[in-house]
Design an enzyme around this catalytic site. Structure first.
Site, mmCIF file in Angstrom:
data_model
loop_
_atom_site.group_PDB
_atom_site.id
_atom_site.type_symbol
_atom_site.label_atom_id
_atom_site.label_comp_id
_atom_site.label_asym_id
_atom_site.label_seq_id
_atom_site.Cartn_x
_atom_site.Cartn_y
_atom_site.Cartn_z
ATOM 1 N N LYS A 1 0.850 -1.183 0.000
ATOM 2 C CA LYS A 1 0.000 0.000 0.000
ATOM 3 C C LYS A 1 0.887 1.235 0.000
ATOM 4 O O LYS A 1 1.779 1.373 0.829
ATOM 5 C CB LYS A 1 -0.927 -0.029 1.223
ATOM 6 N N HIS B 1 8.033 -12.713 -1.684
ATOM 7 C CA HIS B 1 6.970 -13.484 -1.055
ATOM 8 C C HIS B 1 6.775 -13.115 0.411
ATOM 9 O O HIS B 1 7.668 -12.633 1.094
ATOM 10 C CB HIS B 1 7.249 -14.999 -1.146
ATOM 11 N N ASN C 1 4.200 0.273 9.832
ATOM 12 C CA ASN C 1 4.005 1.684 9.478
ATOM 13 C C ASN C 1 3.011 2.422 10.350
ATOM 14 O O ASN C 1 2.908 3.648 10.266
ATOM 15 C CB ASN C 1 3.557 1.792 8.014
ATOM 16 N N TYR C 2 2.278 1.733 11.221
ATOM 17 C CA TYR C 2 1.183 2.382 11.948
ATOM 18 C C TYR C 2 1.478 2.386 13.443
ATOM 19 O O TYR C 2 1.707 1.327 14.049
ATOM 20 C CB TYR C 2 -0.124 1.635 11.666
#
Length: 460
Positions: A356, A368, A391-392
Site C-alpha cells: 500500500k 513473497h 508503518n502504523y
C-alpha cells in the site's frame, strides 16, 4: 440539430430488482444506469438537462449532480406514472423559461442507450416535421413492452401497454422503448389532457401520442440495434444483458489485436484501454480506468481497478487497485496491491505480498510473504521473505525508506519511521528501529536459549 431540453425519467423504484436502492443506481459495466443514460444524452448538448426523481429522491438527485452540477432536478409528486413525471418536468422548465423547441424524453433503465441512436432519432424527428416521434424496436418476444399500433398506411395511432392490450395488439412485435422527441408546444398540449383510466391507474406518457396527433404529425423511428434500447427490470435481465454486452466488448478488443482466451469469464468495463498483443487470461476483471500495455499478460483470476500495467508486465492471480505496474514487472500469484503503489521496470511483487502506497524501484524484488506499506524502495534491492514494514503507530502512518542495492534478510521488521541507506545488508530476523547508513551491515543480536528436557504442558 438543437435540443431545447432533455428529460431523463428516474423517479421509479424498480420493485422487480428487489433492492434497497433505486433501480437507476444499479451498476452496469462500471457505471450506474442513470449515469450511462446521462452520458448518452449529454452528447446531444441539450440546452437543459433535467432528471425527474421521486423514490429515494435525494439519493438519485445526488448521483445526478455528481455527474453534472448544472443538471435540473425535478421532484415528481405522489401521482404515479411517466406522464405525470413529464408534467412535473415541463411545468418546472416552462416556469424557468428553459423550453422552446424539441424535447427529448428518455427512461433511465436502458444502460446501452447510445448517443448515435439518439442523434439519429432527433434528426429523423426534425427532418420529418413531426410534432412527436417515438423510438421503437422489433422484438421476437415483446412481453412486458408497450405495443406500437399503426394504421393501414403505417402511421402511428397509439401505444398500448401490455396490461391494457387485447389479443391482436399483444401479437404486435414493434414495441415502445420509452424514448421520445416532442416539440415543446405539442408536448405541453398533449400532457395537459392525460387521464389515469387504465389498468395501472397511472398517467401514461404513451397516451400523449394520441393527443399529439391533433397538434402535429406523429412518427416512429426504429432503433438499428435492439440491444441499445433493451430495458432492465430485474436482476435476471441485468445478468443476461451484461453478458451479451461484455461479449461484444471482448470481441471488439480481440479484433483490435488483444488475445482473450475465454470471453465468457473475462469482464472488461467501458473505460478500460488495452494495448496490442496483450493477453487476458480467464477469470480476469478489468475495471474503471485501467490501462493494459502492449504484450502485457493479465490473469488468470486477476482483478485490476483503475490500474496501469505497462508493456510486457505480468499480473497473475492478484488484486490490484489504483496502482502503476512498470514495464516487464511481475506481480503475483496471490498478491494484493492496495491503492497508491508505483512500480519501476523489471520489478517483482510475488506470492502473498501485500502493498500500500509503496514506491518500488527498477529491478527491486519483494518475492513473497511480505507487507510493504508507506515505503520507498530504491533500485535493485531484494526483500527477504516474511519482511514487514511496521508503518502504523496507532495514530499515524509512518514511512520506511530502503535505498538501492540493498539485501534484506528473511523475517525482517522495519519499525517506521526509519531510513536505510544504499548497499545495506540486514541479517535474518533483524528488527530495524533506527537509521542505517549506506554500505553497512545490520543485524539484531537475538540470543538463542535452549531448554533441555522440555515437555509441553499436555505431557507433564
Amino acid at each position: 440539430m438543437a435540443l431545447s431540453a432533455a428529460i431523463v425519467l428516474a423517479a421509479g423504484e424498480g420493485t422487480r430488482m428487489r433492492s434497497n436502492k433505486p433501480k437507476v443506481l444499479h451498476a452496469f459495466a462500471g457505471k450506474t444506469f442513470l449515469n450511462r443514460v446521462m452520458d448518452s444524452v449529454a452528447v446531444l448538448n441539450p440546452d437543459t438537462l433535467a432528471v425527474v426523481v421521486h423514490f429515494q429522491a435525494e439519493r438519485v438527485a445526488e448521483a445526478a449532480r455528481s455527474y453534472d452540477e448544472q443538471v435540473t432536478i425535478v421532484n415528481q409528486d405522489d401521482i404515479p406514472g411517466t406522464g405525470r413525471a413529464v408534467q412535473c418536468a415541463m411545468a418546472q422548465l416552462t416556469e424557468a423559461g428553459k423550453v422552446d423547441g424539441p424535447v427529448l424524453i428518455a427512461a433511465s433503465d436502458m444502460p446501452l442507450l447510445d448517443s448515435e441512436t439518439l442523434h439519429r432519432l432527433v434528426e429523423f424527428h426534425t427532418a420529418s416535421g413531426n410534432g412527436a416521434t417515438v423510438l421503437t424496436t422489433i422484438l421476437d418476444d415483446p412481453t412486458g413492452y408497450g405495443r406500437i399500433i399503426r394504421d393501414r398506411e403505417g402511421n402511428v395511432l397509439r401505444i398500448v401497454e401490455q396490461k391494457d392490450a387485447n389479443r391482436s395488439e399483444l401479437a404486435v412485435q414493434e414495441v415502445n422503448t420509452s424514448v421520445y422527441v416532442f416539440e415543446a408546444s405539442v408536448l405541453t398540449e398533449a400532457i395537459a389532457g392525460l387521464k389515469s383510466n387504465n389498468a395501472q391507474g397511472e398517467f401514461y406518457l404513451t397516451d400523449a401520442l394520441e393527443t399529439a396527433k391533433a397538434a402535429g404529425k406523429v412518427g416512429a423511428f426504429a432503433a438499428p440495434d435492439p440491444l441499445t434500447v433493451e430495458g432492465v427490470n430485474d436482476r435476471v435481465q441485468l445478468a443476461a444483458l451484461s453478458k451479451t454486452y461484455n461479449r461484444r466488448v471482448c470481441e471488439r478488443w480481440m479484433r483490435d489485436g488483444v488475445t482473450i482466451l475465454d470471453p465468457e469469464t473475462t469482464w472488461i468495463e467501458d473505460d478500460v484501454q488495452i494495448g496490442r498483443d496483450a493477453t487476458i487470461l480467464p477469470g480476469s476483471f478489468l475495471q474503471g480506468h485501467t490501462v493494459v500495455g502492449e504484450d502485457a499478460i493479465v490473469g488468470p483470476y486477476t482483478t485490476l481497478i483503475d490500474t496501469t500495467v505497462d508493456e510486457g508486465a505480468v499480473v497473475e492471480r492478484s488484486r490490484v487497485q489504483e496502482s502503476h505496474i512498470g514495464a516487464r514487472t511481475n506481480i503475483g500469484p496471490w498478491t494484493y496491491l492496495r491503492p497508491g503503489n508505483e512500480f519501476g521496470e523489471d520489478a517483482k511483487a510475488g506470492a502473498f505480498v501485500e502493498m500500500k502506497k509503496a514506491h518500488i524501484g527498477n529491478g527491486t524484488k519483494v518475492p513473497h510473504l511480505s507487507y510493504v506499506g508507506d515505503a520507498q524502495l530504491g533500485d535493485h534491492t531484494n526483500i527477504g521473505g516474511g519482511t514487514i514494514t511496521a508503518n502504523y503507530d496507532g495514530v499515524h502512518k509512518n514511512s520506511t525508506t530502503i535505498g538501492s542495492g540493498c539485501h534484506v534478510g528473511a523475517g525482517n521488521l522495519f519499525v517506521a519511521p526509519v531510513e536505510v541507506g544504499n548497499n545495506v545488508t540486514t541479517g535474518a530476523g533483524s528488527v530495524v528501529r533506527h537509521a542505517v547508513p549506506s554500505d553497512t551491515m545490520v543485524y539484531s543480536e537475538n540470543t538463542q536459549h535452549n531448554v533441555e528436557g522440555w515437555k509441553p504442558a499436555w505431557e507433564r
